[in-house]
Design an enzyme around this catalytic site. Sequence first.
Site, PDB file in Angstrom:
ATOM      1  N   GLN A 134     -13.474  -7.013  10.901  1.00 28.47           N
ATOM      2  CA  GLN A 134     -13.998  -5.906  11.724  1.00 28.47           C
ATOM      3  C   GLN A 134     -13.328  -5.804  13.091  1.00 28.47           C
ATOM      4  O   GLN A 134     -13.014  -4.719  13.556  1.00 28.47           O
ATOM      5  CB  GLN A 134     -15.493  -6.111  11.940  1.00 28.47           C
ATOM      6  CG  GLN A 134     -16.310  -4.992  11.390  1.00 28.47           C
ATOM      7  CD  GLN A 134     -17.790  -5.325  11.377  1.00 28.47           C
ATOM      8  OE1 GLN A 134     -18.204  -6.472  11.588  1.00 28.47           O
ATOM      9  NE2 GLN A 134     -18.593  -4.330  11.133  1.00 28.47           N
ATOM     10  N   SER A 150     -11.451   1.934  12.208  1.00 30.46           N
ATOM     11  CA  SER A 150     -12.814   2.121  12.717  1.00 30.46           C
ATOM     12  C   SER A 150     -12.816   2.375  14.216  1.00 30.46           C
ATOM     13  O   SER A 150     -13.545   3.245  14.698  1.00 30.46           O
ATOM     14  CB  SER A 150     -13.672   0.890  12.425  1.00 30.46           C
ATOM     15  OG  SER A 150     -13.964   0.829  11.061  1.00 30.46           O
ATOM     16  N   TYR A 185     -15.334   3.011  -0.057  1.00 33.65           N
ATOM     17  CA  TYR A 185     -14.795   4.357   0.138  1.00 33.65           C
ATOM     18  C   TYR A 185     -15.368   5.313  -0.898  1.00 33.65           C
ATOM     19  O   TYR A 185     -15.692   4.906  -2.016  1.00 33.65           O
ATOM     20  CB  TYR A 185     -13.269   4.349   0.018  1.00 33.65           C
ATOM     21  CG  TYR A 185     -12.576   3.670   1.173  1.00 33.65           C
ATOM     22  CD1 TYR A 185     -12.541   4.270   2.421  1.00 33.65           C
ATOM     23  CD2 TYR A 185     -11.962   2.432   1.018  1.00 33.65           C
ATOM     24  CE1 TYR A 185     -11.915   3.658   3.489  1.00 33.65           C
ATOM     25  CE2 TYR A 185     -11.332   1.803   2.082  1.00 33.65           C
ATOM     26  CZ  TYR A 185     -11.310   2.423   3.316  1.00 33.65           C
ATOM     27  OH  TYR A 185     -10.697   1.820   4.377  1.00 33.65           O
ATOM     28  N   ARG A 217     -11.972  -3.701   4.928  1.00 34.97           N
ATOM     29  CA  ARG A 217     -13.165  -3.366   5.712  1.00 34.97           C
ATOM     30  C   ARG A 217     -14.197  -4.465   5.507  1.00 34.97           C
ATOM     31  O   ARG A 217     -15.290  -4.227   5.010  1.00 34.97           O
ATOM     32  CB  ARG A 217     -13.725  -2.009   5.287  1.00 34.97           C
ATOM     33  CG  ARG A 217     -12.724  -0.867   5.195  1.00 34.97           C
ATOM     34  CD  ARG A 217     -11.926  -0.632   6.435  1.00 34.97           C
ATOM     35  NE  ARG A 217     -12.552   0.144   7.485  1.00 34.97           N
ATOM     36  CZ  ARG A 217     -12.550   1.475   7.564  1.00 34.97           C
ATOM     37  NH1 ARG A 217     -11.974   2.187   6.653  1.00 34.97           N
ATOM     38  NH2 ARG A 217     -13.125   2.093   8.586  1.00 34.97           N
ATOM     39  N   ASP A 228     -10.107  -3.932  12.968  1.00 31.15           N
ATOM     40  CA  ASP A 228     -10.153  -2.692  12.195  1.00 31.15           C
ATOM     41  C   ASP A 228      -9.822  -1.474  13.069  1.00 31.15           C
ATOM     42  O   ASP A 228     -10.699  -0.861  13.689  1.00 31.15           O
ATOM     43  CB  ASP A 228     -11.556  -2.579  11.578  1.00 31.15           C
ATOM     44  CG  ASP A 228     -11.700  -1.389  10.664  1.00 31.15           C
ATOM     45  OD1 ASP A 228     -10.788  -0.551  10.617  1.00 31.15           O
ATOM     46  OD2 ASP A 228     -12.749  -1.303   9.997  1.00 31.15           O
TER      47      ASP A 228
HETATM   48  P1  NAD Z   1     -13.500   7.608   5.339  1.00 31.60           P
HETATM   49  O1  NAD Z   1     -12.827   7.948   6.644  1.00 31.60           O
HETATM   50  O2  NAD Z   1     -12.690   7.226   4.177  1.00 31.60           O
HETATM   51  O3  NAD Z   1     -14.386   8.880   4.921  1.00 31.60           O
HETATM   52  C1  NAD Z   1     -15.334   9.453   5.833  1.00 31.60           C
HETATM   53  C2  NAD Z   1     -16.583   9.782   5.082  1.00 31.60           C
HETATM   54  O4  NAD Z   1     -16.369  10.930   4.266  1.00 31.60           O
HETATM   55  C3  NAD Z   1     -17.077   8.694   4.138  1.00 31.60           C
HETATM   56  O5  NAD Z   1     -18.374   8.304   4.519  1.00 31.60           O
HETATM   57  C4  NAD Z   1     -17.030   9.362   2.763  1.00 31.60           C
HETATM   58  O6  NAD Z   1     -18.075   8.915   1.923  1.00 31.60           O
HETATM   59  C5  NAD Z   1     -17.195  10.807   3.151  1.00 31.60           C
HETATM   60  N1  NAD Z   1     -16.812  11.790   2.125  1.00 31.60           N
HETATM   61  C6  NAD Z   1     -15.766  11.789   1.256  1.00 31.60           C
HETATM   62  N2  NAD Z   1     -15.774  12.903   0.497  1.00 31.60           N
HETATM   63  C7  NAD Z   1     -16.833  13.654   0.927  1.00 31.60           C
HETATM   64  C8  NAD Z   1     -17.355  14.914   0.552  1.00 31.60           C
HETATM   65  N3  NAD Z   1     -16.835  15.640  -0.423  1.00 31.60           N
HETATM   66  N4  NAD Z   1     -18.465  15.355   1.225  1.00 31.60           N
HETATM   67  C9  NAD Z   1     -19.045  14.653   2.188  1.00 31.60           C
HETATM   68  N5  NAD Z   1     -18.587  13.447   2.593  1.00 31.60           N
HETATM   69  C10 NAD Z   1     -17.501  12.954   1.963  1.00 31.60           C
HETATM   70  O7  NAD Z   1     -14.619   6.526   5.574  1.00 31.60           O
HETATM   71  P2  NAD Z   1     -14.704   5.414   6.704  1.00 31.60           P
HETATM   72  O8  NAD Z   1     -15.454   5.951   7.845  1.00 31.60           O
HETATM   73  O9  NAD Z   1     -13.360   4.854   6.934  1.00 31.60           O
HETATM   74  O10 NAD Z   1     -15.611   4.343   5.971  1.00 31.60           O
HETATM   75  C11 NAD Z   1     -15.284   3.905   4.659  1.00 31.60           C
HETATM   76  C12 NAD Z   1     -16.197   2.804   4.205  1.00 31.60           C
HETATM   77  O11 NAD Z   1     -15.906   1.605   4.887  1.00 31.60           O
HETATM   78  C13 NAD Z   1     -17.665   3.058   4.468  1.00 31.60           C
HETATM   79  O12 NAD Z   1     -18.387   2.545   3.379  1.00 31.60           O
HETATM   80  C14 NAD Z   1     -17.953   2.257   5.696  1.00 31.60           C
HETATM   81  O13 NAD Z   1     -19.316   1.904   5.826  1.00 31.60           O
HETATM   82  C15 NAD Z   1     -17.088   1.070   5.409  1.00 31.60           C
HETATM   83  N6  NAD Z   1     -16.720   0.324   6.616  1.00 31.60           N
HETATM   84  C16 NAD Z   1     -16.945  -1.017   6.622  1.00 31.60           C
HETATM   85  C17 NAD Z   1     -16.576  -1.753   7.716  1.00 31.60           C
HETATM   86  C18 NAD Z   1     -16.811  -3.225   7.726  1.00 31.60           C
HETATM   87  O14 NAD Z   1     -17.619  -3.709   6.990  1.00 31.60           O
HETATM   88  N7  NAD Z   1     -16.076  -3.943   8.497  1.00 31.60           N
HETATM   89  C19 NAD Z   1     -15.964  -1.146   8.794  1.00 31.60           C
HETATM   90  C20 NAD Z   1     -15.746   0.227   8.754  1.00 31.60           C
HETATM   91  C21 NAD Z   1     -16.119   0.955   7.645  1.00 31.60           C
END
Ligand code: NAD
Length: 383
Positions: free
Chosen positions: A131, A137, A232, A126, A134
């Site tokens: 991006q 996403s 994560y 990520r 990805d």
């Molecule tokens: P994910 O699908 O793994 O999880 C979804 C969300 O659920 C997350 O925000 C997580 O913190 C939350 N979560 C987990 N347990 C929980 C609980 N018990 N109660 C409430 N919420 C809970 O996450 P994602 O959407 O794939 O994103 C993962 C990370 O990657 C994030 O930090 C996101 O900002 C980052 N990201 C970065 C990029 C990039 O820089 N290119 C792109 C996409 C995502």
Amino acid sequence: MKILIINEGHDQRGYREKRCAVSPSTVKRMVQRGITVNIQQGAGQLSGYADTAFTEVGGHIVEDIAPVLQETDALLCVNRPDEAVYSLLKPAALVIGHIDPFFQQPLVEALAERKLTTLSVEMIPRSSRAQKMDALSSQASLAGYVMVMQAATHLPGILPMMMTPSGTIKPAKVYIIGAGVAGLQAIATAKRLGASVLAYDTRPVVAEQVESLGGKFLSIDLGETGQTKDGYAKELTDEQKQKQQDAQRDAIADADIVITTAQLFGRRPPQLISKDTLALMRPGSVVVDMAALSGGNVEGSEPGKVVTVNGVTVIGTGNWSQAVAKDATDMYANNLYNLLDEFFSDETKQFNLNLEDEILAGCVITHNGSVTNDMLVNAYQGA
Ligand code: NAD
């Protein structure tokens, strides 16, 4: 370089895959780069692309994929391929798709055994550079939108405030658990429809993002929750889980719509809503469990189904982005094109498999007879 896109539209693992790994736009760009693009008949049908849309831009439609598989350099999939498909590929061919590698150990080991080089799109780092590739996403953003639309369709009410001579309707209350990519898109969509939105995530860093979309962040003090180096969420302790469930009970009881999007990378999703809490909601309220197909955030949700629990509609349809299959295909196809483009050599006309590169080091999970990703090896060994 010869690539093949298979038609995944048959009933696979209980649902019909509607997406396709290429769009006419990405086929056109691949052909311009000198890549031969073979597409199994009907592969784009369910996402709105007839075979002719691909032939018009230089793609080749094939009826019988068996002979083509043997000379394919890269197999582009949406899901993981079946044995009947991957067993015909030549050694060192690339297999690219959603492999679900943490939960598909036998498949990953079989791909390694056949000396195939597997790129799992779930393992693409990520990072800012990655991006555009990805797929998690791109599909999660669409899922966030689709979940709100499905909830709105099942709710026996409207989302926005409406002031009319016949009475005033208050905005619907939407509570979103998990504010990652899908959750943030769900917040934005619900806000655009006029709902009042509350959200919670165990990563406090997202509070600002929730607020910038017009949502309110529910503050729950769970002590140290932290996040992994990739951003994560970490798994909560049993005490923290209980604290979260207690603290959000009122928010759930008060909501017209609850959407759960919480995931833990490489693990089963956490259970966030018990049947007892569900019973506190008003009849007709709607809960959408994004994780229903992979274990569920909500007790009582059923994979692939919409059910009623104590008068509450619980949506566990899953495969959310397929509800908007054309846009999902366009975005996923772009992700795969960008991945190929990043590593395609115009001199050799081949994919340059540079395993030193951080993107490939992350997403190549089998190569040259081995499972090459340490995280997976550790997970398979139960470490
Ligand atoms: P994910 O699908 O793994 O999880 C979804 C969300 O659920 C997350 O925000 C997580 O913190 C939350 N979560 C987990 N347990 C929980 C609980 N018990 N109660 C409430 N919420 C809970 O996450 P994602 O959407 O794939 O994103 C993962 C990370 O990657 C994030 O930090 C996101 O900002 C980052 N990201 C970065 C990029 C990039 O820089 N290119 C792109 C996409 C995502």
